[in-house]
Design a protein around this motif. Structure first.
Motif, mmCIF file in Angstrom:
data_model
loop_
_atom_site.group_PDB
_atom_site.id
_atom_site.type_symbol
_atom_site.label_atom_id
_atom_site.label_comp_id
_atom_site.label_asym_id
_atom_site.label_seq_id
_atom_site.Cartn_x
_atom_site.Cartn_y
_atom_site.Cartn_z
ATOM 1 N N LEU A 87 0.923 -1.272 -0.061
ATOM 2 C CA LEU A 87 -0.050 0.001 -0.247
ATOM 3 C C LEU A 87 1.040 1.330 -0.064
ATOM 4 C CD1 LEU A 87 -2.843 -1.159 2.475
ATOM 5 C CD2 LEU A 87 -2.609 -1.384 0.258
ATOM 6 N N GLY A 88 1.741 1.292 0.907
ATOM 7 C CA GLY A 88 2.901 2.419 0.693
ATOM 8 C C GLY A 88 2.512 3.479 1.641
ATOM 9 N N SER A 89 3.095 4.864 1.166
ATOM 10 C CA SER A 89 3.126 5.853 2.044
ATOM 11 C C SER A 89 2.574 7.023 1.159
ATOM 12 C CB SER A 89 4.300 6.446 2.396
ATOM 13 O OG SER A 89 4.531 7.678 2.721
ATOM 14 N N ALA A 145 -1.904 -10.596 1.762
ATOM 15 C CA ALA A 145 -0.772 -9.672 2.082
ATOM 16 C C ALA A 145 -1.272 -8.265 1.845
ATOM 17 C CB ALA A 145 0.334 -10.011 1.491
ATOM 18 N N LEU A 146 -1.453 -7.692 2.876
ATOM 19 C CA LEU A 146 -1.452 -6.025 2.725
ATOM 20 C C LEU A 146 -0.292 -5.481 3.536
ATOM 21 C CD1 LEU A 146 -5.244 -5.962 3.712
ATOM 22 C CD2 LEU A 146 -4.349 -5.995 1.398
ATOM 23 N N ARG A 147 0.579 -5.202 2.671
ATOM 24 C CA ARG A 147 2.088 -4.723 3.376
ATOM 25 C C ARG A 147 2.493 -3.377 2.954
ATOM 26 N NH1 ARG A 147 6.114 -9.231 0.824
ATOM 27 N NH2 ARG A 147 7.072 -8.902 2.914
ATOM 28 N N ASN A 148 3.551 -3.039 3.694
ATOM 29 C CA ASN A 148 4.298 -1.821 3.371
ATOM 30 C C ASN A 148 3.241 -0.407 3.584
ATOM 31 O OD1 ASN A 148 6.406 -0.285 2.616
ATOM 32 N ND2 ASN A 148 5.881 -0.254 0.413
ATOM 33 N N SER A 149 2.587 -0.228 4.684
ATOM 34 C CA SER A 149 1.866 0.540 4.749
ATOM 35 C C SER A 149 1.988 1.600 6.061
ATOM 36 C CB SER A 149 0.453 0.366 4.776
ATOM 37 O OG SER A 149 -0.654 1.202 5.082
#
Length: 336
Positions: free
Chosen positions: A193-195, A223-227
């Motif tokens: 998802l990120g920033s 997987a819902l990652r990198n948020s």
């Protein structure tokens, strides 16, 4: 830990093999025994991607190719892969055995993830109805004054079993497009998802169609990652109907604090999971212990690795750099 400093080593269970440069004498493997990478590391060749792909089509029996990895194209910061997509569509009838495709196997050294230009990738899925795996790496480029971002309008695909979207800033309309898609065979869904600094604008509410599980009857790995909103994501997952059908739940690589993890533990039971992946987190030791005590007796594999830990004047923080960020200290989601 695999990072964007590395190219994919395999795809569809097949070892990756980079199609040789002009003049190289490497012996070509049998077409169906490898995942073919088209696109060499930046600055190693002046051959345009289209010319390399044309040579590949001329020298390899496309009818037997099962997996393709698309590496760097000509200028990924200012040019989206429209020409790459058009080239693949032009030979779709010659690729009847293609089952796996990854678009944008681009390392951090070649181009920061946040700067990889993208476009609408769904024509590839429409053109290859037998495709079982699709992955894409996407950021936000600028070409001729136009923002070049990933697009994923809703679609139906009967065969897709694995969908991976790696981003440091995933647009909300992509999340909503995936959620609105009919993917009855999908077993593995992975979204980075990120920033907001890199363009992410989705909210936990945008995930609701995915978390309902209504269009994803066979989903087993989510997987819902990198948020940077990992606490909100965890709270939404806690009450999500889809959790009951999962074998693996992955909320790793994000800004997950005790609040989000506690909400997750207080929600739907997780003891049926095979694995809960929370690695790269911001959890206190008491909360980590609570997770272990709740899930370990049920045989759930729990990943609470913090990766490297920085000790800065006595303050211990998870090192979110993954050897990808600049030398300054990052304290948010992975952003390249």
């Amino acid at each position: 830990m695999k990072t964007q400093d590395d190219h994919l080593e395999e795809l569809y269970g097949l070892p990756a093999f980079t199609f040789p440069l002009p003049g190289e004498t490497a012996r070509l493997p049998e077409p169906g025994t490898v995942a073919w990478r088209i696109g060499h590391e930046r600055w190693t060749t002046s051959e345009p991607w289209g010319d390399e792909f044309a040579r590949f089509c001329a020298e390899v029996d496309l009818a037997r190719v099962r997996a393709l990895i698309i590496g760097i194209w000509d200028d990924v910061e200012d040019t989206d892969p429209s020409e790459v997509i058009e080239a693949l569509l032009a030979v779709r009838d010659r690729l009847p055995a293609l089952r796996s495709l990854f678009l944008g196997d681009i390392t951090d050294k070649e181009c920061k993830l946040s700067r990889i230009s993208q476009t609408d990738v769904t024509p590839l899925l429409a053109a290859f109805p037998a495709l079982e795996e699709f992955g894409v790496r996407a950021g936000e480029g600028t070409g001729m004054g136009e923002t070049l971002r990933l697009k994923f309008p809703a679609l139906r695909h009967e065969s897709l079993r694995r969908l991976v979207v790696e981003s440091s800033g995933l647009p909300a309309d992509v999340v909503r497009g995936v959620g609105a898609s009919e993917l009855p065979a999908l077993e593995h869904l992975e979204l980075w998802l990120g920033s907001s600094d890199d363009g992410a604008d989705c909210t936990a509410a945008d995930l609701e169609p995915i978390l309902s599980g209504a269009r994803l009857p066979r989903l087993r790995h989510l997987a819902l990652r990198n948020s940077e909103i990992q606490d909100e994501v965890a709270a939404a997952v806690a009450s999500a109907p889809v959790v009951g059908q999962l074998e693996v739940l992955d909320l790793s690589m994000g800004v997950l604090s005790d609040d989000g993890a506690a909400a997750l533990l207080d929600g739907r039971p997780l003891t049926h999971l095979r694995k809960l992946d929370l690695h790269h987190h911001f959890l206190s030791e008491p909360l980590q212990q609570r997770i272990r005590q709740a899930l370990a007796p049920a045989g759930v594999e729990v990943d609470l690795d913090q990766d490297c830990v920085l000790d800065i004047n006595g303050l211990r923080l998870p090192d979110t750099r993954y050897d990808l960020c600049e030398p300054d200290i990052c304290v948010g989601p992975v952003s390249y």
